[in-house]
Every structure is written in C-alpha cells, then in structure tokens.
Write an enzyme that holds these catalytic residues in place. Sequence first.
Site, PDB file in Angstrom:
ATOM      1  N   ASP A   1     -36.533  44.723 -53.423  1.00  0.00           N
ATOM      2  CA  ASP A   1     -37.609  44.010 -54.111  1.00  0.00           C
ATOM      3  C   ASP A   1     -38.571  43.411 -53.085  1.00  0.00           C
ATOM      4  O   ASP A   1     -38.285  43.366 -51.894  1.00  0.00           O
ATOM      5  CB  ASP A   1     -36.996  42.916 -55.008  1.00  0.00           C
ATOM      6  CG  ASP A   1     -37.938  42.501 -56.112  1.00  0.00           C
ATOM      7  OD1 ASP A   1     -39.122  42.868 -56.056  1.00  0.00           O
ATOM      8  OD2 ASP A   1     -37.498  41.797 -57.038  1.00  0.00           O
TER       9      ASP A   1
ATOM     10  N   GLU B   1     -42.353  35.334 -63.079  1.00  0.00           N
ATOM     11  CA  GLU B   1     -41.300  35.050 -62.095  1.00  0.00           C
ATOM     12  C   GLU B   1     -41.028  33.546 -61.996  1.00  0.00           C
ATOM     13  O   GLU B   1     -41.129  32.824 -62.988  1.00  0.00           O
ATOM     14  CB  GLU B   1     -41.665  35.693 -60.756  1.00  0.00           C
ATOM     15  CG  GLU B   1     -41.832  37.214 -60.909  1.00  0.00           C
ATOM     16  CD  GLU B   1     -41.869  37.969 -59.606  1.00  0.00           C
ATOM     17  OE1 GLU B   1     -41.084  37.656 -58.698  1.00  0.00           O
ATOM     18  OE2 GLU B   1     -42.661  38.925 -59.499  1.00  0.00           O
TER      19      GLU B   1
HETATM   20  C1  BGC Z   1     -40.393  41.484 -58.787  1.00  0.00           C
HETATM   21  C2  BGC Z   1     -40.157  42.864 -59.299  1.00  0.00           C
HETATM   22  C3  BGC Z   1     -41.418  43.681 -59.221  1.00  0.00           C
HETATM   23  C4  BGC Z   1     -41.953  43.667 -57.818  1.00  0.00           C
HETATM   24  C5  BGC Z   1     -43.235  44.428 -57.639  1.00  0.00           C
HETATM   25  C6  BGC Z   1     -41.051  41.499 -57.446  1.00  0.00           C
HETATM   26  O1  BGC Z   1     -41.383  40.218 -57.025  1.00  0.00           O
HETATM   27  O2  BGC Z   1     -39.185  40.780 -58.717  1.00  0.00           O
HETATM   28  O3  BGC Z   1     -39.675  42.806 -60.613  1.00  0.00           O
HETATM   29  O4  BGC Z   1     -41.167  44.973 -59.656  1.00  0.00           O
HETATM   30  O5  BGC Z   1     -42.189  42.325 -57.416  1.00  0.00           O
HETATM   31  O6  BGC Z   1     -44.292  43.793 -58.247  1.00  0.00           O
HETATM   32  C1  BGC Z   2     -47.203  40.185 -56.311  1.00  0.00           C
HETATM   33  C2  BGC Z   2     -46.100  40.476 -57.281  1.00  0.00           C
HETATM   34  C3  BGC Z   2     -44.824  40.140 -56.656  1.00  0.00           C
HETATM   35  C4  BGC Z   2     -44.844  38.715 -56.132  1.00  0.00           C
HETATM   36  C5  BGC Z   2     -43.566  38.337 -55.447  1.00  0.00           C
HETATM   37  C6  BGC Z   2     -47.139  38.765 -55.854  1.00  0.00           C
HETATM   38  O1  BGC Z   2     -48.138  38.476 -54.925  1.00  0.00           O
HETATM   39  O2  BGC Z   2     -48.434  40.421 -56.902  1.00  0.00           O
HETATM   40  O3  BGC Z   2     -46.090  41.805 -57.680  1.00  0.00           O
HETATM   41  O4  BGC Z   2     -43.822  40.301 -57.579  1.00  0.00           O
HETATM   42  O5  BGC Z   2     -45.924  38.493 -55.286  1.00  0.00           O
HETATM   43  O6  BGC Z   2     -43.606  37.045 -54.932  1.00  0.00           O
END
Ligand code: BGC
Ligand code: BGC
Length: 602
Positions: free
Chosen positions: A323, A519
Amino acid sequence: MTFLNKRTRYTLISLLLIGGTIFFIYLMPKPNSDVKNRDILSTIYRDSTQSVSVRVEDLLNQMTINEKIGQLALVDRQKIYDSRDLAHYGIGGLLSGGGSKPSSNTPQAWLDMVNEFQRSANESRLGIPLLYGIDAVHGHTNVPGATIFPHAIGLGASRDADLVYQIAAITTKELIATGIFWNFSPSLDIVQDTRWGRTYETFGSNTQIVRELGVAYINGLQSTTVGASHVIGTAKHFLGTGAMVWGTSENPDFKIDQGLTDIDETTLRSVHLLPFIDAVNAGVGSIMVGHTSWNGMEIAANKYLLTDILKNELGFKGFVVSDWYGVYEISDNKYEAVVMAINAGVDMVMLPFDYKSFTKQMQQALLNGDISTQRLDDAVRRIMRVKFELGLFDNPLIKTIDSAQLGSSAHREVAREAVRKSLVLLKNDKATLPLSPDTPHVLVVGSSAHNLGRQSGGWTVEWQGVDGNGLSGTTILDAIKQTVSEQTVIEYDKEGDFPMTQGLADIGIAVVGEKPYAEGWGDDEHPRLTDEDLLAINRVKKRSKKLVIIIISGRPLDIRDEIRTWDAVVAAWLPGSEGEGVTDVLFGKVPFVGTLPVEWPL
Ligand code: BGC
Ligand code: BGC
C-alpha cells in the site's frame, strides 16, 4: 615500499583508491545502461499465439537485473517528472492516488494521459507495457461524469450479489473507456469498529456477506471485456485491517487507521482470511497489503502471512502489491524496509514516490545477496503473468474514447437500483413511510439534502471527496421535486429557517449526515449528527406534522438521544449520483429491502 619516498607512496595509494572506486562504480549495475547494446534474442514473448507461461519465460530470460527491478516499482503519476524515466528505469506500474488526475479533468484527458505514459514505457528495449492502477472503489469516480455508485457499505446493506456483479462490470467498462485496466478494489476488510473512517469502503462486518459480495465484485470486474480489453481487481487490505484497534494508529492524525490488529491467528483465519481465500479462488489478479501491524510487525514485512499462507497455502498466483508508502513504514532504514518487504513476499511496491532510490536499494540488496535473484524472478514472473493475461503486450492502448460508456443512462439505472436496495428503514412510526407523491406540503432541510458531494462521500474526484454540487447527478432534493405531484408545494432551506407565517407542513424531511472523508481523516470517536443538522431537524419538526430523517453517512451515527422524537428514519449510506433511488423507496415505488451491514445501536 621503503625505496619510495613518502610523497610517491601517498600518490600511489591515492591512485589505487581512486582507481578502486572507479572500478567499483563501474561494476555497480546502472539503470539500464547495460541494456543499450543488447539485442533482443527472441520475440516469442511478443507472439500472442504462444501460451502465457511460454511468453513469460521467454521475456524473463532476456531481462537484465535492472529491467526486472523496474517492474517492481509502482509510482504515482505525479512523481514522474520526466516521462523518459518510464523506459529508462523500466517502471512496472503507475497509479493515480485519490484525486491524482490530469490537469484538465475530462475523460479524454485521462485517456490521453494514460496512453502517453504507455507509449513512453513502450520505448524501453523490450517494450514492456505499464500497468496503470486507480481506486475505482464506487465506480470510476476520479473522472467527472462517471457513474457514482453507492459506496460498498450500501451494497453490503443490499446483500445483492447480482447487483454487485453488475456494478463491477460497469466499472470495468468505464475504466476501459479511459484506458485503465487495474482497479484497487474491492475492499474485503471486515469492519469491527465503525468509528474507523474506512467503514464505508467495506461491505460491513458480516463475514458471509463480505465473502459473497467480494467474489461477485471480482467476477463482475474481471470477467467483463470490451473488445480485447479487460481489468484486474485488487483484493485489499490483506490481512485483518478491519480489526484494527482504536488508539493504536502510529499516525498522529489518525486513531484507528494504520494501527494494529490485535487478534489471534485463529480469529484471523476464521474471520478475516475467508474473503481472501474466495478472492484467490476467483482468480483475483492482485492483493494489496494493508497498513496494519499484527503480532508486532507490519503485515508488509510478514513472510508467514504473505508467502507461507497467501502464496503457498492458498496458492495465490497473482501479485502482491504493497500500500501507499507502506513498505517504508516497516523501518526507518529504507534499505532494510525494502529487503524485508520483498523477502516477505511483496511483489510490487507502491513506493509511490522515489523510484530512483528504490532502484538503488534493490541493486544493493541483490549485490549483497540480501534479496535473491530467485525472489526477484518470482515477483517479476507474477507481474508479467498478469500483464500477459490482461493482453497488455498485444493491446496496450485504447485508441479512441468511448465516452458514451461514462455515466451512460443504462449505467446510472443500475446505480439507481443499487441505491434503492441499499436503503435501510431504521424506524417507521405512524405508518409515515412510504410518502404519498400527492402530499400537499413538504419541507426539506439538512446539510445533505442538496449536496452531491456529501451523497457521494470520499474517493470521489478528490481523495477526501468534495462538499458541494460540482458533480453530475441528482440530489435528493431534486429527486423529491421530480417525484411529487404538480400540486405539491416543496420548500427547502438547508438550516430549516422557514418564515413563521405558514401553518404546519404535512411532512418535514431532513437529509442530514456526514461530510465526505477518506481513510484516517474519517476516524471519529463519536460519529453523530452535527449541531447544525440537529438545529435544522428541530426547526423543521416544529413546522411539520410528521418528520422523516434520511441519514447520509458512511457508518452508523449515534442518534439514540434524538430518535424517539422522530417518526421515520432511513439509513441511506453514501448513495452516490442517483438521488432518485432514494425517492423511489421514500415514495413507495419500490419497498425497503436493505438490512444493516453493521450494528447500529438505536
Ligand atoms: C489506501 C489504498 C489505496 C491506495 C492508493 C492507500 O492509502 O490504503 O486503499 O488503494 O492508497 O490510492
Ligand atoms: C493519495 C491517496 C492515498 C493517500 C495515502 C493521498 O495523497 O491521494 O490515494 O491513499 O495519500 O496517505
């Protein structure tokens, strides 16, 4: 050396040192510098009549170490400052993180962007295509105009596997229209604590439902084709991410997210592993490792889970992707982190930033023997297999955009059906619902009544979603207006501030709920209605004979103090673009069929 004077000795030693350093630098592998003069010995891998395994082996035999290392890198598109780097470093995958979009955010711009990257990658010696991944978690919602389906929690309420299959199939069609063949979905997390900000991304807390809907999603996504193109899914977040514990997050801004899972192996296996077993059996192309710790170790470093269980015991044949920056969370020592993750079984690393340092770390690890060439080959083999199976070598580009796919009326019709089926009736006193379209006088209030952004939640155009009406779709207010009879008088005020001169309306409808979030930013110790919404509810209550509350939220909100004074309450989750789905049920065109996917204390 005694016969040499001091000065000459120093000169000699310095020369030796300099020469040694130059020689060492010469020996160090450099990004694809060993590649230029190499001939391609065999083009079997380019022959689509050959079997995938023959093609994979033919390609692997011709790849240099550096070409192999590049394939393990997954980089956010924003971090590619020079597109020649794609071929130079042989980068395996690019992604759009949430909201990582082309500057003119149109479907055509998406296709052009992805194709441009693909063409640049194709400049490499062996012409290995890129995998481009994106979070199309409730439709292809980074792209304006795409169908915005209810988030997974609403689909969990529908418990309708056929519907989920159709939604995933449509998502594939809309993805392919923009040249994207890799979706970071579905989430197979089984949520245990709904204070978690990712609750809405899950099908809920019932293992059986998560299993059934997860498989339906993977099948719908991966078995749908447009011409010769198709899409792979990503079962995420392996493993036990839904069981992270409040207060354990290492991120100071979060409470649960990126924290730790505190359960024993028996529970891990008998609850959280089950949907992943199904996903493997359904042939899911990739599996994403969560930002979770278990038994004191980041899952991304856990060889027992990633290799012994997932790859060996379950027989997973796709590739394991880490991830967002997850590998570097294993250790502050980045070299050590990479070594641990790759040895644990991570095949592709969502860096997602610095591919140059990653290349160096990998080169060093191979040189030191900290990572074996067998492990590197296994990872590359897995990634290549998926690329061949996807047909990327044969048809890497979608040449012309089929814009009609994006948000077509047929697709929106399925989204509308999904909304209908996801609504859960939490309370209905005095037979308040369904409402009659002939109701003479209706008042509408609340922060979510006329707000497509709130209806859609996070992962919509922006990572954290948008608050407001910049999206294409129908708000619940507009859907109410479209549904009632011509004689019905509808009055709307977000705050419920209606003039006191009128008598009581027949029905007051308050559409209230949460602002979009994604998130850890959504972790909330006590999810409840805002004071603003509660005020609007109280105002409309005083002005109406009966009161209907529609809650737009990613999870249960605490309404125990208020619900007694309300006549009817509907949980609508995050329904997305098709507000009519809510009014279809509210006004009795179809019945309520949804059931709670998570516990909602009332
Ligand atoms: C998330 C994932 C996601 C990835 C890409 C991560 O922070 O936990 O679910 O697919 O970012 O955006
Ligand atoms: C991204 C997300 C990712 C996240 C993780 C963001 O800046 O756009 O896709 O999941 O950071 O912290």
